[in-house]
Each structure stands twice: as C-alpha cells, then as structure tokens.
Design a protein around this motif. Structure first.
Motif, PDB file in Angstrom:
ATOM      1  N   ASN A  15       0.842  -1.190   0.000  1.00 13.77           N
ATOM      2  CA  ASN A  15       0.000   0.000   0.000  1.00 13.77           C
ATOM      3  C   ASN A  15       0.879   1.243   0.000  1.00 13.77           C
ATOM      4  OD1 ASN A  15      -2.190   1.718   0.164  1.00 13.77           O
ATOM      5  ND2 ASN A  15      -2.409   1.480   2.387  1.00 13.77           N
ATOM      6  N   PRO A  16       1.557   1.536  -1.110  1.00  9.47           N
ATOM      7  CA  PRO A  16       2.559   2.591  -1.111  1.00  9.47           C
ATOM      8  C   PRO A  16       2.017   4.003  -1.269  1.00  9.47           C
ATOM      9  CG  PRO A  16       2.500   1.537  -3.241  1.00  9.47           C
ATOM     10  CD  PRO A  16       1.528   0.789  -2.382  1.00  9.47           C
ATOM     11  N   THR A  17       0.755   4.158  -1.604  1.00  6.06           N
ATOM     12  CA  THR A  17       0.213   5.504  -1.807  1.00  6.06           C
ATOM     13  C   THR A  17       0.270   6.270  -0.501  1.00  6.06           C
ATOM     14  OG1 THR A  17      -1.227   4.843  -3.625  1.00  6.06           O
ATOM     15  CG2 THR A  17      -1.857   6.808  -2.393  1.00  6.06           C
ATOM     16  N   ALA A  18       1.028   7.366  -0.477  1.00  8.22           N
ATOM     17  CA  ALA A  18       1.219   8.140   0.747  1.00  8.22           C
ATOM     18  C   ALA A  18       2.057   9.375   0.423  1.00  8.22           C
ATOM     19  CB  ALA A  18       1.925   7.306   1.823  1.00  8.22           C
ATOM     20  N   PHE A  19       2.232  10.203   1.437  1.00  7.67           N
ATOM     21  CA  PHE A  19       3.097  11.382   1.379  1.00  7.67           C
ATOM     22  C   PHE A  19       4.393  11.005   2.086  1.00  7.67           C
ATOM     23  CE2 PHE A  19       4.064  15.605   0.641  1.00  7.67           C
ATOM     24  CZ  PHE A  19       4.177  16.406   1.771  1.00  7.67           C
ATOM     25  N   TYR A  20       5.529  11.151   1.389  1.00  3.43           N
ATOM     26  CA  TYR A  20       6.815  10.734   1.942  1.00  3.43           C
ATOM     27  C   TYR A  20       7.658  11.968   2.255  1.00  3.43           C
ATOM     28  CZ  TYR A  20       5.623   6.009   0.607  1.00  3.43           C
ATOM     29  OH  TYR A  20       4.994   4.792   0.513  1.00  3.43           O
ATOM     30  N   LEU A  21       8.210  11.985   3.457  1.00 10.38           N
ATOM     31  CA  LEU A  21       8.994  13.117   3.932  1.00 10.38           C
ATOM     32  C   LEU A  21      10.388  12.680   4.336  1.00 10.38           C
ATOM     33  CD1 LEU A  21       6.167  14.732   5.999  1.00 10.38           C
ATOM     34  CD2 LEU A  21       7.456  15.955   4.256  1.00 10.38           C
ATOM     35  N   CYS A  22      11.362  13.461   3.914  1.00 16.79           N
ATOM     36  CA  CYS A  22      12.757  13.224   4.267  1.00 16.79           C
ATOM     37  C   CYS A  22      13.209  14.346   5.196  1.00 16.79           C
ATOM     38  CB  CYS A  22      13.594  13.198   2.997  1.00 16.79           C
ATOM     39  SG  CYS A  22      15.361  12.982   3.250  1.00 16.79           S
ATOM     40  N   ALA A  23      14.081  14.025   6.122  1.00 16.34           N
ATOM     41  CA  ALA A  23      14.590  15.038   7.050  1.00 16.34           C
ATOM     42  C   ALA A  23      16.060  14.793   7.328  1.00 16.34           C
ATOM     43  CB  ALA A  23      13.800  15.001   8.360  1.00 16.34           C
ATOM     44  N   SER A  24      16.771  15.858   7.667  1.00 13.48           N
ATOM     45  CA  SER A  24      18.124  15.728   8.175  1.00 13.48           C
ATOM     46  C   SER A  24      18.189  16.421   9.521  1.00 13.48           C
ATOM     47  CB  SER A  24      19.153  16.319   7.206  1.00 13.48           C
ATOM     48  OG  SER A  24      19.042  17.728   7.164  1.00 13.48           O
ATOM     49  N   PHE A  25      19.173  16.048  10.323  1.00 13.37           N
ATOM     50  CA  PHE A  25      19.163  16.489  11.719  1.00 13.37           C
ATOM     51  C   PHE A  25      20.577  16.730  12.230  1.00 13.37           C
ATOM     52  CE2 PHE A  25      16.943  16.640  15.789  1.00 13.37           C
ATOM     53  CZ  PHE A  25      17.973  16.457  16.690  1.00 13.37           C
ATOM     54  N   ARG A  26      20.743  17.848  12.927  1.00 13.34           N
ATOM     55  CA  ARG A  26      21.932  18.031  13.770  1.00 13.34           C
ATOM     56  C   ARG A  26      21.435  18.380  15.164  1.00 13.34           C
ATOM     57  NH1 ARG A  26      26.907  21.155  11.522  1.00 13.34           N
ATOM     58  NH2 ARG A  26      27.309  19.093  10.679  1.00 13.34           N
ATOM     59  N   THR A  27      21.182  19.665  15.424  1.00 11.70           N
ATOM     60  CA  THR A  27      20.550  20.028  16.697  1.00 11.70           C
ATOM     61  C   THR A  27      19.047  20.185  16.528  1.00 11.70           C
ATOM     62  OG1 THR A  27      20.990  22.342  16.231  1.00 11.70           O
ATOM     63  CG2 THR A  27      22.593  21.172  17.599  1.00 11.70           C
ATOM     64  N   GLU A  28      18.602  20.324  15.304  1.00  9.44           N
ATOM     65  CA  GLU A  28      17.177  20.385  14.980  1.00  9.44           C
ATOM     66  C   GLU A  28      16.979  19.714  13.633  1.00  9.44           C
ATOM     67  OE1 GLU A  28      17.691  24.706  14.999  1.00  9.44           O
ATOM     68  OE2 GLU A  28      16.500  24.729  13.144  1.00  9.44           O
ATOM     69  N   ALA A  29      15.751  19.337  13.342  1.00  7.12           N
ATOM     70  CA  ALA A  29      15.472  18.650  12.081  1.00  7.12           C
ATOM     71  C   ALA A  29      15.006  19.634  11.015  1.00  7.12           C
ATOM     72  CB  ALA A  29      14.396  17.586  12.300  1.00  7.12           C
ATOM     73  N   PHE A  30      15.470  19.393   9.803  1.00  9.93           N
ATOM     74  CA  PHE A  30      15.000  20.133   8.641  1.00  9.93           C
ATOM     75  C   PHE A  30      14.314  19.140   7.715  1.00  9.93           C
ATOM     76  CE2 PHE A  30      16.995  24.292   9.067  1.00  9.93           C
ATOM     77  CZ  PHE A  30      17.922  24.039  10.066  1.00  9.93           C
ATOM     78  N   PHE A  31      13.123  19.492   7.257  1.00 13.17           N
ATOM     79  CA  PHE A  31      12.349  18.606   6.405  1.00 13.17           C
ATOM     80  C   PHE A  31      12.295  19.125   4.979  1.00 13.17           C
ATOM     81  CE2 PHE A  31      10.271  15.401   9.014  1.00 13.17           C
ATOM     82  CZ  PHE A  31      10.560  15.862  10.284  1.00 13.17           C
ATOM     83  N   GLY A  32      12.214  18.178   4.050  1.00  8.08           N
ATOM     84  CA  GLY A  32      11.914  18.533   2.679  1.00  8.08           C
ATOM     85  C   GLY A  32      10.429  18.806   2.525  1.00  8.08           C
ATOM     86  N   GLN A  33      10.029  19.173   1.317  1.00 10.48           N
ATOM     87  CA  GLN A  33       8.626  19.494   1.067  1.00 10.48           C
ATOM     88  C   GLN A  33       7.793  18.277   0.703  1.00 10.48           C
ATOM     89  OE1 GLN A  33       6.941  22.503   1.697  1.00 10.48           O
ATOM     90  NE2 GLN A  33       8.846  22.550   2.851  1.00 10.48           N
ATOM     91  N   GLY A  34       8.435  17.125   0.644  1.00  6.60           N
ATOM     92  CA  GLY A  34       7.686  15.889   0.486  1.00  6.60           C
ATOM     93  C   GLY A  34       7.497  15.442  -0.947  1.00  6.60           C
ATOM     94  N   THR A  35       7.268  14.138  -1.102  1.00  4.71           N
ATOM     95  CA  THR A  35       6.899  13.530  -2.376  1.00  4.71           C
ATOM     96  C   THR A  35       5.582  12.798  -2.165  1.00  4.71           C
ATOM     97  OG1 THR A  35       9.162  13.211  -3.175  1.00  4.71           O
ATOM     98  CG2 THR A  35       7.464  11.760  -4.089  1.00  4.71           C
ATOM     99  N   ARG A  36       4.627  13.119  -3.020  1.00  7.29           N
ATOM    100  CA  ARG A  36       3.325  12.442  -2.930  1.00  7.29           C
ATOM    101  C   ARG A  36       3.317  11.322  -3.960  1.00  7.29           C
ATOM    102  NH1 ARG A  36      -0.741  13.820   0.058  1.00  7.29           N
ATOM    103  NH2 ARG A  36       0.058  15.938   0.377  1.00  7.29           N
ATOM    104  N   LEU A  37       3.297  10.084  -3.467  1.00 10.09           N
ATOM    105  CA  LEU A  37       3.337   8.908  -4.331  1.00 10.09           C
ATOM    106  C   LEU A  37       1.940   8.319  -4.460  1.00 10.09           C
ATOM    107  CD1 LEU A  37       4.840   6.624  -5.857  1.00 10.09           C
ATOM    108  CD2 LEU A  37       5.205   5.518  -3.651  1.00 10.09           C
ATOM    109  N   THR A  38       1.559   8.045  -5.704  1.00  9.58           N
ATOM    110  CA  THR A  38       0.252   7.453  -5.976  1.00  9.58           C
ATOM    111  C   THR A  38       0.432   6.220  -6.855  1.00  9.58           C
ATOM    112  OG1 THR A  38      -0.790   9.625  -5.919  1.00  9.58           O
ATOM    113  CG2 THR A  38      -2.049   7.835  -6.920  1.00  9.58           C
ATOM    114  N   VAL A  39      -0.219   5.144  -6.490  1.00  9.09           N
ATOM    115  CA  VAL A  39      -0.201   3.932  -7.309  1.00  9.09           C
ATOM    116  C   VAL A  39      -1.380   3.984  -8.269  1.00  9.09           C
ATOM    117  CG1 VAL A  39      -0.438   1.437  -7.314  1.00  9.09           C
ATOM    118  CG2 VAL A  39       0.935   2.563  -5.570  1.00  9.09           C
ATOM    119  N   VAL A  40      -1.072   3.779  -9.563  1.00  9.70           N
ATOM    120  CA  VAL A  40      -2.142   3.849 -10.573  1.00  9.70           C
ATOM    121  C   VAL A  40      -2.331   2.478 -11.214  1.00  9.70           C
ATOM    122  CG1 VAL A  40      -1.780   6.281 -11.013  1.00  9.70           C
ATOM    123  CG2 VAL A  40      -0.503   4.580 -12.333  1.00  9.70           C
TER     124      VAL A  40
END
Lengths: 111, 109
Positions: free
Chosen positions: B84-109
């Motif tokens: 069930n891969p359809t979802a919003f995927y978020l990546c982050a990097s961290f040192r003293t605080e986390a920074f997130f990307g704006q996400g990838t929205r994956l849809t199975v067709v």
C-alpha cells in the motif's frame, strides 16, 4: 523510546496566547524536548527545543516543568498562520537515535 | 541557501514497479530520516541513517529500501513488496534540529 502524550486538538482565538501541553513522564536525563509544526501538505518545520531550562525564540516559548515530566509550548499571540498540527518529540542527543513522531495536537485558530 | 530537497514532488507508480524517491541535503548533517504520512495521520519512521554507509530500520521498513553512499544523499526505494505505497513521503536531516523537505506524494495507478 520515551513517549509523549498530547491532546488531539485545541482551539484558540486569534491574537490570544496559546498553551500547548505535552506529557513525557518517562523522559530520560539526556532527552531533549523538541517541538515541530506541520501545515497542510507541507513538511514539518522546527519550532523550538530545550533540555532543562525554559527557552524563547522568535516563534514561541518552551516552558519545561522542574521534574521534566511535562512541557508547554507557548504561542504568545496566535495568528491564523499558526493553525497547524504541533508535535512534541523527545530525542536523546547521542549517536544512533531515531526521531519518532506521535499524532500531535491539531490547533485551530478562530478569527 | 542550505536546505533539504526532495524530488519529484508528485510520483505515479504502476502496480509491481519499484520507484526511487530522491532526498538531498547541503546542510552537512550526518543524520537523515525517511517518514511516511497517510491522510489525516502522523509521521511514521521508515528508515534512518546516522552516518554514511550505515542505516537502521524504523517502525515500518517492510517493502522499502535505502542507501547512504554519500553524506548528502539518502534515496528511498519503494519496492513492489510494499502493498500500500500511496502516501506522502517526507525526508529530514538532523543536527541540533530537524529540517524537512517538502515531500513527495506517491500514488499507485
């Protein structure tokens, strides 16, 4: 991993202060308390974090209980832009630590 | 400006295909994370990496794979084993605080 407990949702009026609570009764001495917020269809953004002392920055204040088993994120004057899901997370600063999100608190700001 | 970049923003996958989501950071952070978010739900940890050539499974790693060959890059592959891969995927990097990307929205067709 130490867990956090937050209310599912809260409401506030615009331009009033908001106090968002977080309970973390199993916190360890090296766990930092982090707060992030997420607007719809965006990645979470950092708000504030602290270890023992209260912290202030341009976005918010973090009040940490003396026994560190709870904390409160304070938004001094809520705006409509502050409507978001707020996450309270514990993270040890040591190597190899993951970063686990709970369900958070959905804050609604009423005009 | 320093930050974390995810691509693509939208991705469509056919049943049975593997797809790879890109995550790049120029913040010189050692720690990087991948999360999955379903509608109306919180973030769930898929994989995380504290250093190059090392990564650990999170709570929902089944059907996913990652690599960390460079400090700047932490790609996530969604394999055909993920039912069930359809979802919003978020990546982050961290040192003293986390920074997130704006996400990838994956849809199975």
């Amino acid at each position: 991993d130490a867990k956090t407990t937050q209310p599912n949702s809260m409401e506030s009026n615009e331009e009033e202060p908001v106090h968002l609570p977080c309970n973390h009764s199993t916190i360890s001495g090296t766990d930092y308390i982090h707060w992030y917020r997420q607007l719809p269809s965006q990645g979470p953004e950092y708000v504030i974090h602290g270890l023992t002392s209260n912290v202030n920055n341009r976005m918010a204040s973090l009040a940490i209980a003396e026994d560190r088993k709870s904390s409160t994120l304070i938004l001094h004057r809520a705006t409509l832009r502050d409507a978001a899901v707020y996450y309270c997370i514990l993270r040890d600063d040591g190597y190899g630590q993951n970063f686990v999100f709970g369900p958070g608190t959905r804050l609604s700001v009423l005009p | 400006d320093g930050g974390i970049t995810q691509s693509p923003k939208y991705l469509f996958r056919k049943e049975g295909q593997n797809v790879t989501l890109s995550c790049e950071q120029n913040l010189n952070h050692d720690a990087m994370y991948w999360y999955r978010q379903d509608p109306g739900q919180g973030l769930r940890l898929i994989y995380y990496s504290q250093i190059v050539n090392d990564f650990q499974k999170g709570d929902i790693a089944e059907g996913y794979s990652v690599s960390r060959e460079k400090k700047e890059s932490f790609p996530l592959t969604v394999t055909s084993a993920q039912k069930n891969p359809t979802a919003f995927y978020l990546c982050a990097s961290f040192r003293t605080e986390a920074f997130f990307g704006q996400g990838t929205r994956l849809t199975v067709v």
